[in-house]
Scaffold this active site. Structure first.
Site, short mmCIF file in Angstrom:
data_model
loop_
_atom_site.label_atom_id
_atom_site.label_comp_id
_atom_site.label_asym_id
_atom_site.label_seq_id
_atom_site.Cartn_x
_atom_site.Cartn_y
_atom_site.Cartn_z
N GLY A 47 2.98 -12.65 10.01
CA GLY A 47 3.68 -13.39 8.97
C GLY A 47 3.78 -12.55 7.71
O GLY A 47 3.14 -11.49 7.61
N LYS A 48 4.58 -12.98 6.78
CA LYS A 48 4.65 -12.29 5.49
C LYS A 48 5.29 -13.22 4.49
O LYS A 48 6.06 -14.11 4.85
CB LYS A 48 5.51 -11.02 5.62
CG LYS A 48 5.22 -10.00 4.54
CD LYS A 48 3.96 -9.21 4.88
CE LYS A 48 3.72 -8.07 3.93
NZ LYS A 48 2.80 -7.10 4.52
#
Ligand code: GLU
Length: 421
Positions: free
Chosen positions: A110-111
């Site tokens: 994720g980011k």
């Protein structure tokens, strides 16, 4: 065109998908799996208000992307930068999936990011922005779901505000919701240095493989934030000489070597390495072309492109940054015999110690720095050797090899779980 202009024109999401496609082709990946892994699972865009110090309300845009959750909760940092875009965050999220897989820690990718230049905000505004952004992405994050961490322009203080905001909404303290926290709030020993330490472990392995004496090595570092400055310090401790460094404002070069500790103090005082006494000023573009043994890009994406790859004069490129080299440049560097330690391997030390921090938080435990560093080294060295073996067997290059290892792991997990419903 300047390096910055070239970088701005290359879409990191297209780069990330191209890199994935190369591995998927080589692995002969099932078409359905390929379609699944080629896109992010979720993308959240938020627009949220912050009351600024002068009383006016500003609306900011931020993102949280979860690329893949097959091997565990989403994991990845939060970036504050004026050039953040959804496509950049998507690329960074996909790279996190492969990064966690290549070091075999049980996370997906994720980011997150907010479009803001945090240097223009007061501490109060930064805190308000962080707390409101955390609130907006709370539909996605949680210690079992998605665990943010620091990235470009975010740090332990920002993580403390995120943890506090999430905890206030839940009515009890939830240290495992973010990593990279201050030690006093359940942060891990060694997390602050972990990205750079992992990079240096990789460089030591690469030097041994290539028969390069690090004691004689000249090192150039682009970017002097958390990864770059600490990598410069740690590689000096290994006997190498740092001859040039830069930050977003420009760089400094001295062929006989720079005093890294004095540079760190200089930057802490003035906010930039520029003007460091006794060194020659260089631009970021010039810095990349300085002849050296180890080049450590530790800044942003798209720095080494087809426009400058034939002017890189390094034996090893160690990607402490995410996405600093484009696929076209990769080919050129490979043909020129430059040994690449790709980002998803080279900077995986950060997320590895984030994993240790999360495990400690969930167990209400605290490990010594010696234990953290020993476990980090074990994981980095094992991952490096697995990738190198794959590289030698497949006669590809180190990036392709890292992708082959990582994509296979994620593909296996996805295939074993099967399609729901
Ligand atoms: N932002 C770092 C990275 O790009 C660390 C992520 C994490 O610790 O979750 O790998």
């Amino acid at each position: 065109m300047t390096t910055e202009q070239v970088a701005a024109r290359i879409n990191p999401w297209h780069v990330a998908q191209q890199q994935f496609d190369l591995a998927a082709d080589r692995l002969n990946l099932d078409e359905g799996l390929r379609r699944v892994l080629r896109e992010p699972r979720r993308e959240l865009t938020v627009h949220f208000p912050v009351k600024m110090d002068d009383g006016h309300v500003q609306v900011f845009t931020g993102y949280r992307v979860q690329h893949n959750l097959g091997r565990g909760p989403a994991k990845g940092g939060i970036r504050y930068h004026q050039d953040v875009s959804l496509d950049e965050v998507k690329a960074l999220a996909m790279w996190m999936t492969w990064k966690c897989a290549v070091v075999a820690i049980p996370f997906g990718g994720g980011k997150g990011g907010v479009i803001v230049d945090p240097k223009r905000l007061s501490m109060k505004e930064l805190e308000a922005l962080t707390r409101r952004f955390t609130t907006e992405i709370e539909v996605l994050i949680g210690p079992e779901r998605d665990i943010p961490a620091p990235d470009v322009n975010t740090n332990a203080q920002v993580m403390a505000w995120m943890m506090d905001t999430y905890s206030m909404h839940h009515g009890y303290t939830v240290p495992g919701v973010v990593t990279g926290k201050p030690i006093s709030l359940g942060g891990s020993e060694g997390r602050h240095e972990a990205t750079a330490r992992g990079t240096v472990y990789c460089i030591l392995e690469a030097a041994e493989h290539l028969g390069l004496d690090l004691g004689l090595a000249r090192v150039v570092v682009q970017g002097f934030g958390n990864a770059g400055s600490i990598a410069a310090r740690l590689i000096t401790a290994e006997g190498a000489t740092v001859i040039a460094v830069s930050d977003s404002e420009g760089g400094v070069h001295h062929p006989d070597g720079l005093d890294v500790n004095r540079l760190i103090a200089w930057k802490a005082e003035r906010g930039t390495v520029r003007g460091f006494p006794g060194a020659r000023a260089v631009t970021n573009a010039e810095l990349l072309e300085i002849e050296c043994d180890v080049l450590i890009p530790a800044a942003l994406e798209n720095q080494i492109t087809s426009r400058n790859a034939d002017r890189i004069h390094a034996r090893i490129v160690a990607e402490a940054a995410n996405g600093p080299t484009t696929p076209d440049a990769d080919r050129i560097l490979f043909e020129r015999g430059i040994f690449m330690i790709p980002d998803i391997l080279c900077n995986a030390g950060g997320v590895t110690v984030s994993y240790f921090e999360w495990v400690q938080d969930l167990n209400r435990d605290h490990w010594s720095e010696a234990i953290v560093n020993t476990k980090l080294k074990e994981i980095m060295v094992r991952a490096f050797r697995e990738v190198l073996e794959t590289d030698l067997r497949e006669e590809g290059n180190m990036r392709l090899a890292a992708y082959l290892v990582a994509v296979q792991r994620v593909a296996d997990a996805t295939a074993m779980r099967g399609l729901y419903p």
